[in-house]
Structure formats: C-alpha cells, structure tokens
Design an enzyme around this catalytic site. Structure first.
Site, short mmCIF file in Angstrom:
data_model
loop_
_atom_site.label_atom_id
_atom_site.label_comp_id
_atom_site.label_asym_id
_atom_site.label_seq_id
_atom_site.Cartn_x
_atom_site.Cartn_y
_atom_site.Cartn_z
N ARG A 145 0.82 -1.22 0.00
CA ARG A 145 0.00 0.00 0.00
C ARG A 145 0.85 1.26 0.00
NH1 ARG A 145 -5.51 -0.62 1.74
NH2 ARG A 145 -6.19 -2.51 0.74
N TYR A 168 -14.54 -11.99 0.69
CA TYR A 168 -15.29 -10.78 0.34
C TYR A 168 -16.50 -11.11 -0.54
CZ TYR A 168 -11.48 -7.89 2.14
OH TYR A 168 -10.56 -7.29 2.96
N ARG A 200 -6.99 10.81 -6.89
CA ARG A 200 -8.23 10.10 -6.56
C ARG A 200 -9.44 10.99 -6.83
NH1 ARG A 200 -12.26 8.44 -5.96
NH2 ARG A 200 -13.25 7.06 -4.44
N ARG A 241 -3.81 6.82 0.34
CA ARG A 241 -4.32 8.06 0.91
C ARG A 241 -3.35 8.85 1.77
NH1 ARG A 241 -9.59 5.62 3.39
NH2 ARG A 241 -8.21 3.84 3.27
N ASP A 280 -6.62 -3.31 -7.40
CA ASP A 280 -7.15 -3.89 -6.17
C ASP A 280 -7.41 -5.37 -6.40
OD1 ASP A 280 -8.23 -2.90 -3.39
OD2 ASP A 280 -9.59 -4.47 -4.07
O1 1CP Z 1 -0.04 -1.62 -2.49
C1 1CP Z 1 -0.30 -0.74 -3.34
O2 1CP Z 1 0.09 0.43 -3.25
C2 1CP Z 1 -1.04 -1.17 -4.60
C3 1CP Z 1 -2.45 -1.08 -4.59
C4 1CP Z 1 -3.35 -1.98 -3.76
C5 1CP Z 1 -3.23 -3.32 -3.37
C6 1CP Z 1 -2.05 -4.25 -3.57
C7 1CP Z 1 -4.62 -1.53 -3.30
C8 1CP Z 1 -5.14 -0.18 -3.48
N1 1CP Z 1 -5.26 -2.61 -2.72
C9 1CP Z 1 -4.43 -3.71 -2.73
C10 1CP Z 1 -4.73 -5.07 -2.25
C11 1CP Z 1 -5.91 -5.31 -1.39
N2 1CP Z 1 -7.19 -4.77 -1.49
C12 1CP Z 1 -5.94 -6.24 -0.34
C13 1CP Z 1 -4.77 -7.12 0.03
C14 1CP Z 1 -3.79 -6.42 0.89
C15 1CP Z 1 -4.30 -5.97 2.25
O3 1CP Z 1 -4.65 -6.83 3.05
O4 1CP Z 1 -4.29 -4.75 2.47
C16 1CP Z 1 -7.23 -6.26 0.22
C17 1CP Z 1 -7.74 -7.09 1.38
C18 1CP Z 1 -8.01 -5.31 -0.52
C19 1CP Z 1 -9.45 -5.01 -0.32
C20 1CP Z 1 -9.64 -3.56 -0.07
N3 1CP Z 1 -9.57 -2.61 -1.04
C21 1CP Z 1 -9.85 -2.91 1.15
C22 1CP Z 1 -9.86 -3.57 2.51
C23 1CP Z 1 -11.24 -3.69 3.07
C24 1CP Z 1 -11.18 -4.38 4.42
O5 1CP Z 1 -11.69 -5.48 4.52
O6 1CP Z 1 -10.62 -3.80 5.34
C25 1CP Z 1 -9.96 -1.53 0.88
C26 1CP Z 1 -10.25 -0.43 1.85
C27 1CP Z 1 -9.74 -1.38 -0.50
C28 1CP Z 1 -9.69 -0.09 -1.27
C29 1CP Z 1 -8.33 0.32 -1.68
N4 1CP Z 1 -7.44 -0.47 -2.41
C30 1CP Z 1 -6.30 0.25 -2.67
C31 1CP Z 1 -6.47 1.56 -2.10
C32 1CP Z 1 -5.47 2.68 -2.20
C33 1CP Z 1 -7.73 1.58 -1.48
C34 1CP Z 1 -8.38 2.75 -0.78
C35 1CP Z 1 -9.32 3.41 -1.72
C36 1CP Z 1 -9.30 4.89 -1.60
O7 1CP Z 1 -10.07 5.39 -0.78
O8 1CP Z 1 -8.55 5.56 -2.30
#
Ligand code: 1CP
Length: 341
Positions: free
Chosen positions: A24, A150, A37, A28, A74
């Site tokens: 990540r 999910y 964004r 944000r 994602d």
């Molecule tokens: O790592 C990076 O910078 C690349 C981008 C990336 C990756 C590898 C994002 C962007 N998401 C992910 C993987 C991801 N997404 C995972 C596996 C890693 C982890 O455990 O964090 C999971 C579980 C998700 C699902 C997801 N997408 C969530 C989690 C929900 C929960 O259950 O808590 C969320 C909040 C997202 C949205 C998301 N994905 C990525 C970003 C930057 C965001 C936030 C969106 C935003 O508001 O801009």
C-alpha cells in the site's frame, strides 16, 4: 537488462542493503494520491483508467525511490471480471453482490473476462515504459480464500465468518468457488506477466483466521495450484506468497509451496523468520503502526529486522499495508535507515 536488487533476492542472494518497497505504498497518506483520486468518479474508475493508475503506481517511486513499484489496482477487480458486481463505498470499503448460494454462483462467468481487465494490462505497459530498469514492477492478485471471503459476505466482515460458515455448511459450493478463483488467478497473473510485470505477489490477507485443516484446504492447496499454473507458463517469474497470519504454517509455505519468497506479517517472530530465511528469501515485516509512530520506535523496529534478517535474502517491507494517517517524513526516515544513507 540491468539487474534489479529484487532479482538478486529472488535468486537467494543477499544485498549489502536490502531492497525496500511497502505494501500500500500508493494511497491516501500521499497528498498527490488524494489529488489523483479526486479526478476519478470512483475508486474502481481509478483502477480502470490506465493514465491515472500508472500515475498512482509511479507516485511513491518518485517521492521515495523504492526498489519496486506495485501495480495500482485492487484484489477485487478479479471478482469484478468474473461478473460479480463490485463497488467501493467511499470511506468504508468494498461492497459486492454476495455469492452465498448455488444460484448466485451459477450466475458467475466460467472464465475471468480478461477483456474487462484490458485497462490494467495497459497500465502495466505504460508503467514499464517509463520505470527505471533497476526498479522492479510487481503485479498481484488476491488469494482465492481472501477474495472468496469478500465475495461470500459481500464486504469485509469480522473474522470472515460468513465465508468460514459457508465452507463448513456447503463445502462443495465453497470448493467450486475456490476452484473458479484459482483458475481466474492463474489467467490473470499470466496476463499481467505477459504485459510486463517482473514478479507477482499473492495477497492472502485473511489466511490467519482459519483453523489448520481449513488453512490447508482453502489457503495452502490453492496457493500451490496457482503457483504451479503460473510456473507452467512463466517458469522464470518469481512469486511472492503473503499468507498474513499463517504463523506456524509459514514453515510449510517456505518448505513446500512453490512460491519463491515468503511474505511475513507483523506478528512473525524474527528468530523464527531467520529459520524460514534459510529455506526461502523472506519479505517483511515492520509493524505499520511503528511506521505511523515514527521516532525511536520506528528506528528500533527497522534495526531489529536489519540485524536479524539483513544478512540473508531479504526484501524489506511492512508486515501489512501503510496506514492512511502515516506521516510522509516517517517513510523518508525508514528509507534512509534501510539504505543507511
Ligand atoms: O499496495 C499498493 O500500493 C497497490 C495497490 C493496492 C493493493 C495491492 C490496493 C489499493 N489494494 C491492494 C490489495 C488489497 N485490497 C488487499 C490485500 C492487501 C491488504 O490486506 O491490504 C485487500 C484485502 C483489498 C481489499 C480492499 N480494497 C480494502 C480492505 C477492506 C477491508 O476489509 O478492510 C480496501 C479499503 C480497498 C480499497 C483500496 N485499495 C487500494 C487503495 C489505495 C484503497 C483505498 C481506496 C481509496 O479510498 O482511495
């Protein structure tokens, strides 16, 4: 081609200073990400816009000079391309039309629709065209268990209880869903490699909630199936497995999964990690909260990892993702410390 520091780790060699990237690392906590964004109508629109997604991928590289960029996307684009309806509620997280019945499962596509994911492959080509050669580009997917959790609940759920219950109550339906995701993951990762990523990571963020027998069925076996499927087509492309919370199972992952690198979450003891590192290169595992806290706690956490694991094949990373409140100065402090510069 110039060799990346990650390639040396993939071969099992150590670097004088370990390479570093952060899960990540886009997101944000970066003001430039928040500005980007704001240009997209929704988070998924951002993921599917090659110009904006390439920019989001490159932002943390420009600012911090990490040794790897990770594709901005994602894990939930895979169910989206299987025909499950996916959207993101701002400030809350992902939502999906739940797949918890045989009828809902039957409505999914048999094969992942790679055409729907074409913008992602275009993002990879654009990033690859401008990324300095000494920086690796990583692709990724979610592991079947995590993605299924999910899909079944329709959202993130405490302890992933809905998916665990379905796996007990209707194991044949759950197995069919996992197998669909295994095949989808193989095709999706192979297409990312074809578009130009140098290595891929499989995120099993919720591996830690399962009892051992369930872990073997829903996490370990599918991981091995995906690795075998991808390696059959791309034997040279390294695969990083990140089964978060897998604890003692990490030994099995290091010993007998086909993955090239074992990703360690924050809870993994560094002595245990040093044992794993004799079997496979490791990646991790600084506490994201130590990064948020900064100061002496950050330096101590960083030094512990460098002291215990820095002499072997190590990719320095967090044990989970960067938190949105993380100060940029703390990331700079971390990178300086790991590079001893
Ligand atoms: O790592 C990076 O910078 C690349 C981008 C990336 C990756 C590898 C994002 C962007 N998401 C992910 C993987 C991801 N997404 C995972 C596996 C890693 C982890 O455990 O964090 C999971 C579980 C998700 C699902 C997801 N997408 C969530 C989690 C929900 C929960 O259950 O808590 C969320 C909040 C997202 C949205 C998301 N994905 C990525 C970003 C930057 C965001 C936030 C969106 C935003 O508001 O801009």
């Amino acid at each position: 081609m110039d060799e990346t520091a990650l390639q040396r780790v993939f071969r099992g060699e150590s670097n004088a200073r370990p390479p570093i990237w952060l899960m990540r690392q886009a997101g944000r906590y970066l003001p430039e990400y928040r500005a980007l964004r704001a240009k997209a109508a929704s988070f998924l629109d951002l993921c599917y816009d090659p110009e904006l997604a390439a920019e989001a991928t490159l932002q943390p590289i420009r600012r911090f000079g990490f040794d790897a960029a990770i594709l901005f996307s994602d894990i939930l684009v895979a169910p989206d391309a299987l025909g499950a309806k996916v959207w993101f509620e701002d400030g809350e997280g992902p939502r999906l039309a739940p797949i918890a019945t045989a009828e809902a499962f039957a409505a999914l596509r048999r094969e992942i629709d790679l055409a729907r994911l074409a913008p992602i492959f275009e993002t990879i080509r654009r990033v690859k065209a401008v990324l300095p050669r000494e920086i690796a580009l990583l692709g990724f997917c979610g592991a079947p268990w995590t993605v299924a959790s999910y899909m079944v609940a329709g959202r993130g759920a405490p302890d992933q209880a809905p998916a665990r219950l379905l796996a007990y109550r209707d194991p044949s339906l759950f197995r069919a869903l996992i197998e669909r995701l295994v095949q989808a993951s193989i095709r999706y990762l192979c297409a990312q490699i074809e578009a130009g990523v140098d290595a891929v990571q499989i995120f099993d963020s919720w591996a830690g909630v399962l009892p051992s027998a369930e872990f073997r069925k829903w996490c370990f076996a599918p991981l091995n199936d995906i690795v075998a499927g991808v390696k059959a087509r791309w034997p040279q492309t390294p695969i990083i497995a990140f089964p978060r919370g897998a604890n003692q199972h990490l030994d099995e992952v290091a010993r007998s999964s086909g993955a090239d690198v074992v990703g360690l979450d924050t809870s993994v003891d560094l002595g245990f990690a040093a044992g794993l590192q004799r079997l496979k290169p490791v990646q991790g595992n600084l506490d994201p909260l130590a990064l948020l806290a900064g100061g002496a706690a950050l330096d101590r956490g960083t030094d512990d990892i460098l002291d215990r694991l820095g002499g072997g094949p190590l990719i320095f990373n967090l044990g989970h993702g960067v938190l949105p409140q993380t100060p940029i100065a703390h990331v700079e402090q971390l990178v300086r410390r790991v590079r001893r510069s």
